[in-house]
Design an enzyme around this catalytic site. Structure first.
Site, PDB file in Angstrom:
ATOM      1  N   ASP A 122      14.742  25.979   4.425  1.00 21.37           N
ATOM      2  CA  ASP A 122      13.476  24.881   4.767  1.00 21.37           C
ATOM      3  C   ASP A 122      13.214  24.601   3.306  1.00 21.37           C
ATOM      4  O   ASP A 122      13.099  25.124   2.461  1.00 21.37           O
ATOM      5  CB  ASP A 122      12.616  25.366   5.727  1.00 21.37           C
ATOM      6  N   ASN A 126       3.633  33.323  14.178  1.00 20.35           N
ATOM      7  CA  ASN A 126       3.619  32.770  15.246  1.00 20.35           C
ATOM      8  C   ASN A 126       5.260  33.134  16.097  1.00 20.35           C
ATOM      9  O   ASN A 126       5.544  32.472  17.066  1.00 20.35           O
ATOM     10  CB  ASN A 126       3.355  31.355  15.419  1.00 20.35           C
ATOM     11  N   HIS A 149       7.877  32.099  14.238  1.00 20.33           N
ATOM     12  CA  HIS A 149       8.709  30.845  13.687  1.00 20.33           C
ATOM     13  C   HIS A 149       9.836  31.660  13.020  1.00 20.33           C
ATOM     14  O   HIS A 149       9.788  32.604  12.170  1.00 20.33           O
ATOM     15  CB  HIS A 149       8.294  29.621  13.022  1.00 20.33           C
ATOM     16  N   GLU A 182       9.351  25.995  14.726  1.00 21.63           N
ATOM     17  CA  GLU A 182       8.113  26.685  15.516  1.00 21.63           C
ATOM     18  C   GLU A 182       8.134  26.637  16.993  1.00 21.63           C
ATOM     19  O   GLU A 182       9.089  25.803  17.471  1.00 21.63           O
ATOM     20  CB  GLU A 182       6.911  25.534  15.177  1.00 21.63           C
TER      21      GLU A 182
END
Ligand code: GLP
Length: 235
Positions: free
Chosen positions: A67, A136, A138, A143
């Site tokens: 990413d 979280n 991800h 996400e």
């Protein structure tokens, strides 16, 4: 899923570096999927040492990073391009033309994503994918959401991600709100995957992965459906 519990960050880094070095030894033309964040830094340091000692050769290796923030200038100290150059690429003999990172300043993000997937496909696919995990759950910048994208796409970062990643910036407002990320499908196509974590910081997410129930509200759990995943963690 294979689970490897180690005692420290150093052991985790040594494990990841060793797996990458073995992969390259077995197949010099390996395609590696690489991650950023603090998790893989120690492994990259180890690989640089191994390179200096002639124990690993990156001359035929191709890499695809997961990413990149969007928009961001590739020269920006917070870009993942800068991170990878600093931590690994400038210190080993990888060929520039074999390095792939989504461009943070591509004028057309959708086109950049399409071209990235095409390059990935053309490379024959990732042999070994390294992943960290977000607070979280991800992976890359996929996400938690009701639906997850398969291919490379532009995504909006979750509030928790912006808060967590703000440690690298002056403040939260400086963190880009969007990123280009490889999708879940691209990640799942890797032949082998290593996901690494400090369980103290990522307890909830790691426990969900260990629990084995798949939910898009914790994207890392999708890895439970992959046939060759190693979870390495400490803490
Ligand atoms: C970022 C990256 C992820 C990474 C995560 C965890 O959000 N996009 O690929 O896994 O951070 O970061 P860290 O390793 O610093 O905890």
């Amino acid at each position: 899923m294979k689970v490897v519990k180690v005692n420290s960050y150093e052991e985790m880094s040594a494990y990841i570096a060793e797996r990458i070095a073995c992969q390259i030894k077995e197949k010099p033309q390996s395609v590696l999927g690489l991650a950023t964040g603090s998790t893989p830094v120690g492994a990259y340091e180890k690989l640089c040492e191994m390179y200096k000692e002639n124990k690993v050769d990156f001359s035929c290796v191709t890499t695809f990073n997961l990413d990149e923030y969007y928009p961001i200038n590739p020269d920006d100290k917070n870009s993942y391009r800068y991170f990878m150059e600093e931590k690994l690429f400038s210190k080993v003999n990888i060929k520039k033309e074999n390095i792939n990172i989504p461009s943070g300043n591509a004028p057309d993000a959708a086109l950049e994503c399409k071209l990235y997937d095409e390059k990935l496909e053309k490379s024959g696919g990732v042999d070994l994918q390294i992943l960290g995990i977000g607070v979280n759950g991800h992976i890359g910048f996929n996400e938690p959401a009701d639906t997850l994208c398969s291919g490379t796409h532009l995504t909006e970062l979750a509030k928790e991600t912006i808060a967590s990643n703000s440690r690298f910036f002056k403040n939260e407002l400086e963190v880009p709100t969007h990123a280009i990320t490889m999708g879940i499908g691209s990640i799942m196509k890797a032949k082998s995957i290593i996901i690494a974590a400090n369980i103290k910081d990522k307890k909830e997410a790691v426990e969900k992965v260990l629990g084995g129930n798949i939910t898009t509200s914790c994207p890392a759990t999708l890895l439970c459906a992959h046939r060759d995943v190693t979870l390495v963690y400490y803490g």
